[in-house]
Scaffold this motif. Structure first.
Motif: not given
Length: 180
Positions: A57-81
């Motif tokens: 359980x967390x307080x709403x005021x303590x939450x933030x959304x984060x976006x991250x992307x990385x390149x991985x060796x995959x068949x679809x180009x490798x970008x994961x977001x």
């Protein structure tokens, strides 16, 4: 032989123990968010303490959304977001936990905006949805293996707290009274 067990046991445990979904409950009146988090540890593969469900359980005021992307060796180009929900220590910017939120960047943005709208203005501010919410108990799109997965069971105290409003205190009622 030991290495084969070390690789196989976590995969079997994930298939058997991972719940059907990992729900999040938002209680606007308490300004709390309840997570049904599944933990796993590849080093301690037989540990009951480091594997399994942990409601947090967390307080709403303590939450933030984060976006991250990385390149991985995959068949679809490798970008994961992905989008994760980061939990800050109250009063600071120190991140104490990160919880997975969405694989899709655009869907994750939309979900986060709907959640923010609900937590700030309430259910009346939400848009009208074209499709009803997903019912995980009667979802026929699930694979047969996922249908055998354990159902989500919140602990009774958290289940009650996440569905109810806080009790009004007598102190706040006394200070809110208007004297003639």
């Amino acid at each position: 032989m030991t290495a084969a067990y070390w690789v196989t046991i976590p995969l079997v445990r994930l298939d058997i123990e991972l719940p059907r979904d990992e729900p999040i409950r938002f209680n606007r009146l308490r300004q709390k968010v309840y997570f049904y988090e599944y933990r796993q540890d590849r080093v301690r593969v037989l540990s009951k303490k480091h594997w399994g469900v942990r409601p947090v359980v967390y307080n709403w005021s303590d939450l933030i959304a984060e976006v991250y992307s990385l390149y991985a060796p995959m068949g679809n180009g490798g970008l994961v977001e992905n989008i994760v929900i980061a939990v800050r220590k109250s009063g600071t910017n120190e991140i104490i936990d990160r919880l997975f939120f969405s694989h899709d960047l655009e869907d994750g943005k939309q979900y986060w905006e709907i959640i923010r709208l609900f937590m700030q203005q309430g259910p009346d501010a939400l848009p009208t949805f074209v499709r009803p919410p997903r019912d995980w108990d009667n979802d026929f799109e699930l694979t047969p293996i996922r249908r055998l997965a354990p159902r989500v069971q919140w602990p009774e105290a958290i289940d009650r707290e996440s569905r109810t409003a806080p009790e009004p205190s007598t102190d706040s009622q006394a200070t809110n009274k208007v004297t003639p």
